[in-house]
Design a protein around this motif. Structure first.
Motif, short mmCIF file in Angstrom:
data_model
loop_
_atom_site.label_atom_id
_atom_site.label_comp_id
_atom_site.label_asym_id
_atom_site.label_seq_id
_atom_site.Cartn_x
_atom_site.Cartn_y
_atom_site.Cartn_z
N ASN A 197 38.16 64.55 30.28
CA ASN A 197 39.16 63.49 30.44
C ASN A 197 40.08 63.73 31.64
OD1 ASN A 197 40.78 65.55 29.54
ND2 ASN A 197 41.41 64.54 27.66
N GLY A 198 39.79 64.76 32.43
CA GLY A 198 40.58 65.06 33.62
C GLY A 198 41.75 65.99 33.38
N GLN A 199 42.01 66.35 32.14
CA GLN A 199 43.11 67.23 31.79
C GLN A 199 42.78 68.68 32.17
OE1 GLN A 199 46.05 66.47 30.06
NE2 GLN A 199 45.63 64.29 30.06
N CYS A 200 43.81 69.47 32.27
CA CYS A 200 43.66 70.90 32.55
C CYS A 200 43.25 71.63 31.28
CB CYS A 200 44.98 71.45 33.09
SG CYS A 200 44.91 73.20 33.48
N GLY A 201 42.16 72.38 31.36
CA GLY A 201 41.67 73.14 30.22
C GLY A 201 42.14 74.58 30.26
N PRO A 202 41.42 75.46 29.61
CA PRO A 202 41.81 76.87 29.56
C PRO A 202 41.62 77.58 30.90
CG PRO A 202 39.69 76.56 28.49
CD PRO A 202 40.21 75.20 28.83
N LYS A 203 42.40 78.65 31.09
CA LYS A 203 42.28 79.46 32.30
C LYS A 203 40.96 80.23 32.25
CE LYS A 203 44.27 83.50 33.38
NZ LYS A 203 45.28 84.51 33.63
N ILE A 204 40.20 80.18 33.34
CA ILE A 204 38.90 80.88 33.37
C ILE A 204 38.84 81.98 34.42
CG2 ILE A 204 37.60 78.96 32.39
CD1 ILE A 204 36.69 78.28 35.27
N GLY A 205 39.91 82.15 35.20
CA GLY A 205 39.90 83.21 36.19
C GLY A 205 41.16 83.22 37.03
N TYR A 206 41.19 84.18 37.96
CA TYR A 206 42.32 84.31 38.86
C TYR A 206 41.89 85.04 40.13
CZ TYR A 206 42.56 89.14 37.29
OH TYR A 206 42.25 90.45 37.01
N ILE A 207 42.70 84.90 41.17
CA ILE A 207 42.50 85.62 42.42
C ILE A 207 43.87 86.11 42.88
CG2 ILE A 207 41.80 85.47 44.85
CD1 ILE A 207 39.90 83.20 44.02
N THR A 208 43.95 87.40 43.21
CA THR A 208 45.15 87.97 43.82
C THR A 208 44.75 88.52 45.18
OG1 THR A 208 44.81 90.16 42.88
CG2 THR A 208 46.09 88.61 41.56
N ARG A 209 45.67 89.15 45.87
CA ARG A 209 45.37 89.72 47.18
C ARG A 209 44.26 90.79 47.12
NH1 ARG A 209 46.49 87.38 51.85
NH2 ARG A 209 48.50 86.41 51.84
N ASP A 210 44.18 91.50 46.00
CA ASP A 210 43.22 92.61 45.94
C ASP A 210 42.25 92.55 44.76
OD1 ASP A 210 45.53 92.95 44.40
OD2 ASP A 210 45.32 95.12 44.35
N LYS A 211 42.30 91.52 43.94
CA LYS A 211 41.39 91.44 42.80
C LYS A 211 41.04 90.00 42.49
CE LYS A 211 40.84 93.19 38.14
NZ LYS A 211 41.44 93.81 36.99
N ALA A 212 39.83 89.78 42.01
CA ALA A 212 39.38 88.45 41.59
C ALA A 212 38.52 88.60 40.34
CB ALA A 212 38.58 87.78 42.70
N GLU A 213 38.71 87.69 39.41
CA GLU A 213 37.94 87.76 38.16
C GLU A 213 37.74 86.36 37.59
OE1 GLU A 213 38.81 89.54 33.80
OE2 GLU A 213 39.11 90.91 35.48
N VAL A 214 36.53 86.12 37.07
CA VAL A 214 36.23 84.86 36.41
C VAL A 214 35.61 85.20 35.05
CG1 VAL A 214 34.84 82.76 36.47
CG2 VAL A 214 35.84 83.63 38.57
N ASN A 215 36.12 84.56 34.01
CA ASN A 215 35.61 84.75 32.64
C ASN A 215 35.34 83.39 32.04
OD1 ASN A 215 36.29 87.39 33.12
ND2 ASN A 215 38.07 87.37 31.81
#
Length: 77
Positions: free
Chosen positions: A58-76
């Motif tokens: 429906n275009g809404q924001c769902g759950p967080k699936i990852g992040y990126i910082t200056r020195d780390k990145a992760e997707v779950n």
């Protein structure tokens, strides 16, 4: 190998205040790789971190699936 992400939302936080009066803004994307997002956003001078969210049907924001910082990145997901 970099993960392919589809139909998501990014909340990008910067180290300074933007024209909208906050230090963050939202972007949507149809398809991107984690490797490309890291390369692109880390090259921005004022970049602090970003959170990757699933975009619901429906275009809404769902759950967080990852992040990126200056020195780390992760997707779950």
């Amino acid at each position: 190998m970099s993960r392919k992400l589809k139909n998501g939302l990014l909340k990008v936080t910067f180290s300074h205040i933007l024209a909208n009066g906050t230090n963050s803004c939202w972007f949507k994307f149809k398809e991107a790789s984690l490797q490309y997002l890291c390369y692109y956003w880390r090259s921005k001078e004022a970049f602090r971190y970003l959170k990757i969210y699933q975009k619901l049907e429906n275009g809404q924001c769902g759950p967080k699936i990852g992040y990126i910082t200056r020195d780390k990145a992760e997707v779950n997901f």
